[in-house]
Design an enzyme around this catalytic site. Sequence first.
Site, PDB file in Angstrom:
ATOM      1  N   ARG A   1       0.873  -1.175   0.000  1.00  0.00           N
ATOM      2  CA  ARG A   1       0.000   0.000   0.000  1.00  0.00           C
ATOM      3  C   ARG A   1       0.911   1.226   0.000  1.00  0.00           C
ATOM      4  O   ARG A   1       2.016   1.180   0.557  1.00  0.00           O
ATOM      5  CB  ARG A   1      -0.877  -0.013   1.261  1.00  0.00           C
ATOM      6  CG  ARG A   1      -1.916   1.088   1.280  1.00  0.00           C
ATOM      7  CD  ARG A   1      -2.743   1.087   2.566  1.00  0.00           C
ATOM      8  NE  ARG A   1      -3.669   2.215   2.575  1.00  0.00           N
ATOM      9  CZ  ARG A   1      -4.215   2.733   3.675  1.00  0.00           C
ATOM     10  NH1 ARG A   1      -3.922   2.227   4.861  1.00  0.00           N
ATOM     11  NH2 ARG A   1      -5.028   3.765   3.598  1.00  0.00           N
ATOM     12  N   HIS A   2       0.473   2.310  -0.636  1.00  0.00           N
ATOM     13  CA  HIS A   2       1.202   3.580  -0.550  1.00  0.00           C
ATOM     14  C   HIS A   2       1.385   3.960   0.912  1.00  0.00           C
ATOM     15  O   HIS A   2       0.663   3.469   1.789  1.00  0.00           O
ATOM     16  CB  HIS A   2       0.418   4.662  -1.285  1.00  0.00           C
ATOM     17  CG  HIS A   2      -0.962   4.823  -0.719  1.00  0.00           C
ATOM     18  ND1 HIS A   2      -1.208   5.485   0.453  1.00  0.00           N
ATOM     19  CD2 HIS A   2      -2.158   4.328  -1.130  1.00  0.00           C
ATOM     20  CE1 HIS A   2      -2.489   5.420   0.727  1.00  0.00           C
ATOM     21  NE2 HIS A   2      -3.094   4.710  -0.203  1.00  0.00           N
TER      22      HIS A   2
ATOM     23  N   HIS B   1      -3.203   0.181  -3.470  1.00  0.00           N
ATOM     24  CA  HIS B   1      -4.056   0.743  -2.423  1.00  0.00           C
ATOM     25  C   HIS B   1      -4.524  -0.355  -1.464  1.00  0.00           C
ATOM     26  O   HIS B   1      -4.431  -1.538  -1.797  1.00  0.00           O
ATOM     27  CB  HIS B   1      -5.257   1.436  -3.074  1.00  0.00           C
ATOM     28  CG  HIS B   1      -4.838   2.421  -4.119  1.00  0.00           C
ATOM     29  ND1 HIS B   1      -4.667   3.754  -3.852  1.00  0.00           N
ATOM     30  CD2 HIS B   1      -4.495   2.253  -5.428  1.00  0.00           C
ATOM     31  CE1 HIS B   1      -4.263   4.380  -4.950  1.00  0.00           C
ATOM     32  NE2 HIS B   1      -4.152   3.493  -5.925  1.00  0.00           N
ATOM     33  N   ASP B   2      -5.099   0.038  -0.338  1.00  0.00           N
ATOM     34  CA  ASP B   2      -5.632  -0.968   0.590  1.00  0.00           C
ATOM     35  C   ASP B   2      -6.662  -1.855  -0.106  1.00  0.00           C
ATOM     36  O   ASP B   2      -6.738  -3.053   0.147  1.00  0.00           O
ATOM     37  CB  ASP B   2      -6.211  -0.325   1.869  1.00  0.00           C
ATOM     38  CG  ASP B   2      -7.084   0.889   1.616  1.00  0.00           C
ATOM     39  OD1 ASP B   2      -7.310   1.248   0.434  1.00  0.00           O
ATOM     40  OD2 ASP B   2      -7.566   1.486   2.603  1.00  0.00           O
ATOM     41  N   SER B   3      -7.423  -1.250  -1.041  1.00  0.00           N
ATOM     42  CA  SER B   3      -8.410  -2.033  -1.799  1.00  0.00           C
ATOM     43  C   SER B   3      -7.734  -3.143  -2.606  1.00  0.00           C
ATOM     44  O   SER B   3      -8.293  -4.235  -2.762  1.00  0.00           O
ATOM     45  CB  SER B   3      -9.181  -1.110  -2.735  1.00  0.00           C
ATOM     46  OG  SER B   3      -8.272  -0.350  -3.522  1.00  0.00           O
TER      47      SER B   3
ATOM     48  N   ARG C   1      -0.800   9.415   3.360  1.00  0.00           N
ATOM     49  CA  ARG C   1      -1.328  10.422   2.431  1.00  0.00           C
ATOM     50  C   ARG C   1      -2.229  11.376   3.190  1.00  0.00           C
ATOM     51  O   ARG C   1      -2.620  11.101   4.332  1.00  0.00           O
ATOM     52  CB  ARG C   1      -2.124   9.760   1.298  1.00  0.00           C
ATOM     53  CG  ARG C   1      -3.259   8.894   1.793  1.00  0.00           C
ATOM     54  CD  ARG C   1      -4.383   8.749   0.819  1.00  0.00           C
ATOM     55  NE  ARG C   1      -5.291   7.693   1.216  1.00  0.00           N
ATOM     56  CZ  ARG C   1      -6.101   7.718   2.257  1.00  0.00           C
ATOM     57  NH1 ARG C   1      -6.129   8.778   3.062  1.00  0.00           N
ATOM     58  NH2 ARG C   1      -6.897   6.698   2.529  1.00  0.00           N
TER      59      ARG C   1
ATOM     60  N   GLU D   1     -15.794   1.362  -8.354  1.00  0.00           N
ATOM     61  CA  GLU D   1     -15.476   0.543  -7.189  1.00  0.00           C
ATOM     62  C   GLU D   1     -16.772   0.156  -6.469  1.00  0.00           C
ATOM     63  O   GLU D   1     -17.707   0.959  -6.432  1.00  0.00           O
ATOM     64  CB  GLU D   1     -14.590   1.330  -6.211  1.00  0.00           C
ATOM     65  CG  GLU D   1     -13.227   1.655  -6.774  1.00  0.00           C
ATOM     66  CD  GLU D   1     -12.317   2.374  -5.766  1.00  0.00           C
ATOM     67  OE1 GLU D   1     -12.640   2.370  -4.564  1.00  0.00           O
ATOM     68  OE2 GLU D   1     -11.297   2.917  -6.192  1.00  0.00           O
TER      69      GLU D   1
ATOM     70  N   ARG E   1      -0.008   9.309  -5.049  1.00  0.00           N
ATOM     71  CA  ARG E   1       0.497   8.684  -3.816  1.00  0.00           C
ATOM     72  C   ARG E   1       1.178   7.347  -4.068  1.00  0.00           C
ATOM     73  O   ARG E   1       2.102   6.967  -3.340  1.00  0.00           O
ATOM     74  CB  ARG E   1      -0.621   8.534  -2.788  1.00  0.00           C
ATOM     75  CG  ARG E   1      -1.847   7.745  -3.229  1.00  0.00           C
ATOM     76  CD  ARG E   1      -2.918   7.805  -2.156  1.00  0.00           C
ATOM     77  NE  ARG E   1      -4.177   7.171  -2.495  1.00  0.00           N
ATOM     78  CZ  ARG E   1      -5.153   7.746  -3.204  1.00  0.00           C
ATOM     79  NH1 ARG E   1      -4.978   8.954  -3.694  1.00  0.00           N
ATOM     80  NH2 ARG E   1      -6.296   7.105  -3.440  1.00  0.00           N
TER      81      ARG E   1
END
Length: 402
Positions: free
Chosen positions: A34-35, A299-301, A38, A208, A107
């Site tokens: 994950r980035h 991303h967390d997704s 942010r 999403e 990010r």
Amino acid sequence: MAGRRHEYVILLILVCLWNTIDGLKLEQVLILSRHNIRTPLTARLEDTTPYKWPQWKNEVGHLTDKGALLESYMAEYFAEWLNETGLLPRGCPTDDEVFVYANTRQRTRESARAFVRGAFGNCSISAYSIDSEDMDPVFNPILRDTSETTKQKITAEMIQKLKGLRLDAAYKELNDIIDLKNSDICKSDSFCDFLQGENEIVYVIGKEPNIVGPLATSNNVMDSFIMSYYEGMADEDVAWGKIVKPEQWALLSEIIRENQNVRFNSTSLARDVAKPLLKYIKTVFEHNPPRKVTVLFGHDSNLNSVMSALGFKYYELPHQYEATPPGGKIVFQKWRDEDTNRALLKINYVYQSTDQIRDASRLSLGSPPLWARLELTECSADSDGFCPWDQFQKILDAIEQF
Ligand SMILES: *[C@@H]1O[C@H](CO)[C@@H](O)[C@H](O)[C@H]1NC(C)=O
Ligand SMILES: *[C@@H]1O[C@H](CO)[C@@H](O)[C@H](O)[C@H]1NC(C)=O
Ligand SMILES: *[C@@H]1O[C@H](CO)[C@@H](O)[C@H](O)[C@H]1NC(C)=O
């Protein structure tokens, strides 16, 4: 002096012995990250409270300077670890050996750049992302399958998750912290109590999987709180100094976990949403000759849907409130047992603790980030965390049918 050299030699011998007794050699690593930290994603937070939100230096949704610093610390650690394991011995790796690939968001791009700086700063390695400002289709966690059956399955999964929500205590606490009943959304939209509203599912092909209602709104608020905590803002600028106990953070961050749980952590949903990324991961492991190190920044997704689609067992990350913290990494490792010539899979979650993040702790082999073991339901790990690669290969082969 002589004494110290002695110790050094003994240590070296021990390290060598350990490596050979073990008989295991690391052949390939794929890191899904994950980035890092942010700024909050939502600009419309001022409606949710009569209090003033803290100012952020960076634009909405961008990696912060501290996030970049923390990511370079992670990278310094990984460079040492990759050297220690013998996968990337001393010196600069070639482009064939290392590939760092990010989604197109600022990010994720900047996290990847920070990682490259920290790990391979003096080398010719660079961070790759496609030449577009749109989401990279590989990382885009959107609904794709247009069939009615899939829609019904996925919606049913999301309804099931929503029914399982046990957030009353967290909502109550958050009502009080932000004084929701004196906010603009209470006055204009009669949204005055997180416990009262209904969560609605938004199911649109090409978007999403989403929800609107108390869970989404409370998640936006908590996202802002936790990012300002990580960022190291003064106590009075983190939830106006009202979150003081670790138990409060633990309770309130349930909201962040559940938001991800509803939106990205069910099997049919995740298999649809993560399919391109899963296919990409499969090709990385099938590439011949194998590329030693692949680092993906999403991303967390992405992390949640990949784990759900592949069937990861429940895991906990000690010293973290989030299930997918910023800068956290799923590290897929392909090891070879040189005695039997069998390939083995090991998976770990490597992440910075909340304290390491807030304190911006420099990382090294001597002061490492935290490692948690991950396991696949269909590839049971032995006591050292290894499962047969053949079994993992079967899971990868099934991706095409997802
Ligand atoms: C790489 O590892 C070796 C031991 O395996 C060690 O002697 C060397 O200092 C390490 N290099 C770096 C840059 O950490
Ligand atoms: C790059 O080189 C400088 C000077 O030799 C050194 O101090 C620095 O640690 C190196 N950076 C990395 C990431 O190896
Ligand atoms: C993901 O879903 C599984 C199965 O429903 C559940 O056991 C697990 O707790 C969920 N993980 C998170 C982080 O919510």
